[in-house]
Design an enzyme around this catalytic site. Structure first.
Site, PDB file in Angstrom:
ATOM      1  N   LYS A   1       5.288   2.874  15.760  1.00 47.09           N
ATOM      2  CA  LYS A   1       6.262   2.657  14.696  1.00 47.09           C
ATOM      3  C   LYS A   1       6.209   3.770  13.666  1.00 47.09           C
ATOM      4  CE  LYS A   1       7.459  -0.810  11.199  1.00 47.09           C
ATOM      5  NZ  LYS A   1       6.870  -1.842  10.315  1.00 47.09           N
ATOM      6  N   GLN A   2       5.013   4.110  13.228  1.00 49.70           N
ATOM      7  CA  GLN A   2       4.849   5.139  12.194  1.00 49.70           C
ATOM      8  C   GLN A   2       3.471   5.758  12.365  1.00 49.70           C
ATOM      9  OE1 GLN A   2       4.636   1.908   8.939  1.00 49.70           O
ATOM     10  NE2 GLN A   2       3.621   3.650   7.990  1.00 49.70           N
TER      11      GLN A   2
ATOM     12  N   GLU B   1       2.399  -0.829  13.040  1.00 50.37           N
ATOM     13  CA  GLU B   1       2.441  -2.289  13.148  1.00 50.37           C
ATOM     14  C   GLU B   1       3.017  -2.758  14.478  1.00 50.37           C
ATOM     15  OE1 GLU B   1       4.622  -2.869   9.543  1.00 50.37           O
ATOM     16  OE2 GLU B   1       2.867  -3.514   8.418  1.00 50.37           O
TER      17      GLU B   1
ATOM     18  N   TRP C   1       0.822  -1.215   0.000  1.00 50.90           N
ATOM     19  CA  TRP C   1       0.000   0.000   0.000  1.00 50.90           C
ATOM     20  C   TRP C   1       0.855   1.264   0.000  1.00 50.90           C
ATOM     21  CZ3 TRP C   1      -0.524   3.470   4.330  1.00 50.90           C
ATOM     22  CH2 TRP C   1       0.149   3.069   5.483  1.00 50.90           C
ATOM     23  N   ASP C   2       2.155   1.089   0.230  1.00 40.75           N
ATOM     24  CA  ASP C   2       3.092   2.209   0.158  1.00 40.75           C
ATOM     25  C   ASP C   2       2.890   2.997  -1.139  1.00 40.75           C
ATOM     26  OD1 ASP C   2       3.991   0.282   1.935  1.00 40.75           O
ATOM     27  OD2 ASP C   2       6.109   0.710   1.578  1.00 40.75           O
TER      28      ASP C   2
END
Lengths: 755, 755
Positions: A589-590, A484, A355-356
């Protein structure tokens, strides 16, 4: 952090060669032409530690997934782009000593990737017994004749006499490190000594994955073609050898031309003829002429996409490197392809689609390529809808579920917490349709093919939510968000928000779709009512006291503390902590909640943005390469300029400085757009919702100037920002009203406006 | 459900042989002697589908775990009991036709496992061209001479003449199906034709797992030893052949004696001599004399443990089969061993130790074996404390964490959601100390070695909890409860309850421990205060409205609906639903909240028990073999007799009727205690907390009578229940006051009391 290349605005260059950095150097000097690519392996071979890697776009193989704890619905294989037959081999022996930089004496080493030309060069002086020879290598993958790889080696005897033997190889006996562990998966079909070709085929598999055939053809061009040549071959290998004798002062050039064709484009039985035809085309021009064509094509790409930074050469080099590597990976010229997270620079992530692409690549490509490039990315997903329907069915759900990792649309990864649960992708991927439509103003896609994607995914979401009697709301359980470092959580705010957005957008666009599309998707009134009910009653967790959205249920039950409280030596936490510790920690994480605020930026107030940023950013470890850019953009919007610059720096030179200590595996291709986004959407504050292009620029204190161009609705616009202010120039196209820092200005062709 | 054996109170017997049921038949006719065991493979070989399996207790091998998504803290290998060299081979050829039931004609087949004797017999009439031969096989693994396997084959020529060739084999060339996929892991050391031995060794591994050496010796006893014998051998194989000629009416008996020694007990270089010594011991008696010794030892076990059921032969057969198989797996005679979930009957679960032992085996073994047997199980864990400390450290936590799956104390399984998160085991395992102490009244263990276990695990829990400022309570995030259909949940009530119990019990017992133990564990005042704070402030979720404990946070946010709402054809859900669907469903694999209520039975009111049972049992799919018994016991306590009987039936004949359609993989050994528990703790209502033995018996409507004996604090007590009431007899031991249905009675040696 480790910087092994020098700072240079247009080159990635080093004069050092250290064995322990060989793999890292190989990642950094990978080149590609969005048809194929290869790591910076040495033509003459190298007996030290090295990761050989040659990759062909769209050529892949299923990796058997051996888990003792197979769970229902798991895909049976993990698809991976495999190491392709190697074609750069040009072994060299001087007076019986094999040229091998792991073993011989040498000096004056230089390795340089010219970013302007997409050309890799290398030179050094070989110092043998009684002889010194200077070697100069040039290599490029042709971007207008995609099947062509060109290599030139010039030897100049500086002292002594040299008997030099060359051995040009094509080698199908390659293995992978990261998958199909050490198996040979290329089976020989034919070696043709006369035609200088080898043809190989991926071996059979039980998964119904197509077998790929690849044919490689090499041809040497060098002075004195009469030199005796020998050709030898064995299974999946071919070698052509010849020798020359050079006296002191003499030079000799050898050019190795290679053509690579695959069954993706050419039927097996036609490959040899096709390769000959392409070789003739290639060799109708000299090396220099071919390079000139190649460079001219690169020039065109740079004309539209270059970002110029004055006063910070490191930043300048970083963003050009990112743009170069992105374009070497994908330039939208083949709708069957997509952008693998490591491009052609390593094995990790198997070259598949994530999906990046939609979340990070699309918004940049909209700005600096033609709309067709982005549309090809949209079309890629549309073409894979059948696989998406298959995935949803595997999970017992209605509609279409785009996969986490794929080549065909069918899911081919198998961690349940990712594959089954990181389903936010099923809104993020269609979100690119919204982005495309918003940016280009072209409604034709969303009205037609786009509607298939929207309705398919909306149906998935409508089945995936469930109604909680306890909350009297629709909820979504058992998901993994973009962060994640949390698995199997309930009511991830980002997922719920994006699912709701997807259904809402689908409902809005449906009446405007073409009649044919409406007939095709056939949404009933009952369905629409159900969807509306979900939109109206989706549970979105928030804490009113703190003024924040809740990343997930129970988030506040955690031991909330900032990243700064992590003891020294324990970061990155994913290399130091066991998984359970990471999961129950508050560390992110992000961007997760903030990713939602970034996506649906105009739906939130500045106060909401600020409170969420101030709560979540200090908890974020940015251990995904996709993280810092989103935070940089939001920081810029909130006027937190220092934070914006700090996070920009983390994204711009991630690989050049090996920030995450993993560039050895390959470059972080899909996050390379982050630095462009941080400058354009962050520093320059570009937004484009509601048919209104706008900017809100600032410049970092220690930069003199930055400028970039964007391609917006048939206009080419240049934006220049310096410490005095900003200038907008409409280089080409019709007049356009633009908002700059809240003030409307009218751009006119050829004019520059100070704003 | 599939019943391929006949109902018989003391035998598992069939007169049918169907190729498609061969594997299932092999599981059901597995035998063992808690030193070794083997599936019901045929001596003469079988060319159809079959799972060969011979297993040696405590002999195992590391299976490399190949996951592409390795997470920090994962163990590097998955330990598995491997298929050991096969020793039963006795190939037979009659007039040049190989005896192979997949191919020859035969009649009058009978296969029978005599549960009273632990003896497997098989007979059939071979119908060849012009010849009929009756074959009768007997096989047992000696329970007083553990290294010995005895096989006897009698051939009787019914018509025609028979030239019969026998080939006795020892075979180290075996593979596994479930792990180390098709690798050979036994390396040959020596084959000695003279001594009739083979010696093999597990191959080297990179994990520091010890290599095991095994020596097998065979010796044939048959009339007319002068018959010419040939011996041949190759790597890891040995075969001894001879032939005889039989006229019509003649019989011939061949006895194959086998001795198996391993490096667990005998050094490599001494194994051959030791095997000779044991063979001499074995052969100092005839087959019949050895069988008589073996049977006498089984008689002793049955005297103490038999459960007699009158009026329901299927139930009678079921419970005897369960007791037999349990005792064949483990009888507490080697402290280094434990109870693998499939015993010696198949490869699944790799023969390793799980928390099943403490939760399900210990309470039964307390009742029907000597206290030493249970103490050996406690000692097993104490001996592995070092591994438990290692596991906790791997997760960055203090104290000791007992593993989910182990041979050595070190974790050797690697699903993060199980290994890292199903940590309730770390209270369940020490709970066996409480059980042992309560049942036996023997405080010596808890005062000394037991304290090491309690303090080690308490320290783990004290570090694993965290304080939630939001709830103002201690919480436990990121766990998997006994209900493995939920992963990574927060505040699993069972886990929080058992963690709190463990710390509380440790604090209570600590002052009573021996001085040495106290010194050894060295718990500070500060530590104790922290522990007390956790005990006082542990968060235990409940819903006051519903009057239930909450299985985990957010449980009520689910789409709560009963198991009966699952559409037909979708059960077991673990064979039909993808993992995410199972996770977000409200359905429960096995007792979770109710497991806690079962364990800490006297801490809850009847109302609490009833409300929780009525809420959770209808959500429970019982897809673990460990589930029905716990529910049956609670149903019995709550007077829900029909439910208790229904769930008893599911547990008692689980394998005999192949309820879960997976007995083909092996028997459900660790859940076999469930039927005994359901009768003794359920139907008869036995409890033993606070030094008070009590009963509250009922009998299912269609049974005439059931009776069992228990061994309680040096007394042997018989309990008989029929439709008229119950009788208690103190067969042996000092007077004992007992509560029967709330009324105290005094048991006296030799007297029977109607109660």
């Amino acid at each position: 952090m480790k910087r092994i290349f020098e700072i240079d605005p247009w080159r990635v260059v080093t004069h050092q060669f250290k064995e322990e950095d060989k793999r890292l150097q190989e990642s950094m000097t990978a080149i590609g032409n969005d048809y194929m690519g290869l790591r910076g392996n040495f033509e003459e071979g190298y007996s030290g530690d090295s990761l050989q890697g040659t990759y062909l776009a769209g050529v892949w193989f299923p990796d058997k997934t051996r888990v003792g704890w197979w769970k229902n619905g798991y895909p049976e294989y993990f698809g991976k782009s495999i190491n392709a037959p190697s074609f750069i081999g040009l072994e060299i022996t001087i007076n019986d000593e094999k040229l091998d930089l792991a073993k011989v004496n040498f000096s004056d080493f230089e390795l340089s990737l010219d970013m302007h030309q997409g050309l890799l060069t290398r030179s050094f002086i070989y110092e043998g017994k009684d002889v010194k020879v200077k070697f100069e290598f040039e290599r490029f993958l042709h971007i207008t004749l995609k099947e062509a790889a060109l290599i030139k080696v010039k030897a100049t005897v500086l002292s002594g006499e040299a008997h030099i033997e060359y051995k040009s190889t094509l080698d199908g006996k390659v293995v992978n490190e990261d998958s199909n562990y050490d198996e040979y998966f290329w089976l020989p079909i034919e070696e043709d000594q006369e035609a200088r070709t080898i043809q190989v085929k991926t071996k059979e598999n039980n998964f119904g994955v197509p077998q790929f055939t690849v044919l490689l053809k090499e041809s040497l061009r060098h002075e004195g073609q009469a030199v005796t040549t020998e050709v030898a071959s064995q299974e999946a290998k071919l070698a052509e050898t010849f020798a020359i004798h050079l006296a002191e002062g003499e030079s000799y050039e050898v050019e190795k031309d290679v053509i690579v064709v695959t069954s993706r484009d050419v039927a097996d039985e036609d490959q040899k003829a096709k390769a000959s035809e392409l070789m003739a085309q290639l060799q109708s021009k000299t090396f220099e002429e071919n390079l000139a064509d190649h460079t001219a094509a690169w020039q065109k790409r740079w004309d539209m996409s270059d970002v110029v930074i004055a006063g910070d050469e490191a930043a300048q080099q970083g963003i050009r490197f990112n743009i170069l590597q992105l374009f070497m990976t994908y330039y939208g010229e083949d709708e069957r392809l997509n952008v693998g997270p490591k491009g052609f620079t390593g094995e990790k992530y198997g070259g598949a689609t994530y999906w990046d692409t939609e979340a990070y690549i699309v918004p940049m490509y909209l700005g600096i390529t033609k709309p067709e490039v982005t549309k090809a990315l949209l079309q890629y997903r549309h073409d894979q809808l059948e696989g998406a329907y298959h995935n949803a069915k595997q999970q017992g759900l209605a509609g279409a579920l785009f996969p986490m990792v794929t080549f065909t649309g069918v899911e081919c990864h198998n961690e349940w917490e990712i594959t089954f649960e990181e389903i936010h992708r099923n809104a993020d991927i269609p979100f690119a349709i919204y982005q495309y439509t918003n940016y280009t103003g072209d409604e034709s896609y969303v009205k037609d093919e786009g509607m298939d994607v929207l309705v398919g995914t909306a149906r998935f979401w409508a089945d995936r939510v469930h109604f909680s009697k306890w909350r009297n709301k629709y909820v979504i359980h058992g998901v993994t968000g973009p962060n994640e470092y949390e698995n199997n959580v309930n009511n991830n705010w980002f997922t719920n928000t994006m699912a709701r957005w997807l259904i809402k957008y689908t409902l809005e666009r449906l009446p405007k779709a073409t009649e044919e599309a409406q007939k095709r998707v056939n949404v009933t009134e009952e369905e629409k009512a159900k969807w509306q009910d979900i939109v109206d009653n989706m549970y979105l967790g928030e804490d009113k006291n703190l003024g924040i959205f809740l990343q997930q249920d129970d988030f506040l039950d955690k031991d909330i503390r900032p990243v700064s409280s992590i003891p020294e030596g324990q970061r990155p936490i994913n290399q130091h902590w066991s998984w359970d510790k990471i999961l129950r920690s508050p560390f992110i994480k992000q961007a997760d909640v903030l990713q939602g605020i970034y996506f649906l930026n105009d739906e939130y107030t500045m106060e909401q943005k600020e409170k969420n940023f101030d709560f979540y950013e200090p908890l974020t470890v940015h251990e995904s390469s996709l993280s810092p850019c989103i935070h940089s953009i939001l920081a810029a919007e909130l006027g937190k300029k220092e934070k914006a610059v700090e996070l920009y720096q983390r994204t711009a030179r991630l690989d050049l400085d090996n920030y995450n200590n993993d560039t050895v595996d390959g470059l972080h291709i899909t996050s390379m757009s982050g630095s462009w986004l941080a400058i354009v959407q962050g520093f320059a504050g570009m937004r484009y919702n509601n048919d209104q292009l706008s900017f809100k620029p600032f410049i970092p204190d220690d930069w003199n100037k930055y400028s970039f161009k964007i391609n917006y609705r048939d206009r080419l616009i240049q934006v220049e920002v310096d410490q005095a202010g900003s200038k907008l120039t409409l280089i080409k196209g019709e007049n356009l009203p633009v908002l700059v820092s809240g003030k409307e200005v009218e751009l006119k062709e050829g004019e520059t406006i100070n704003a």
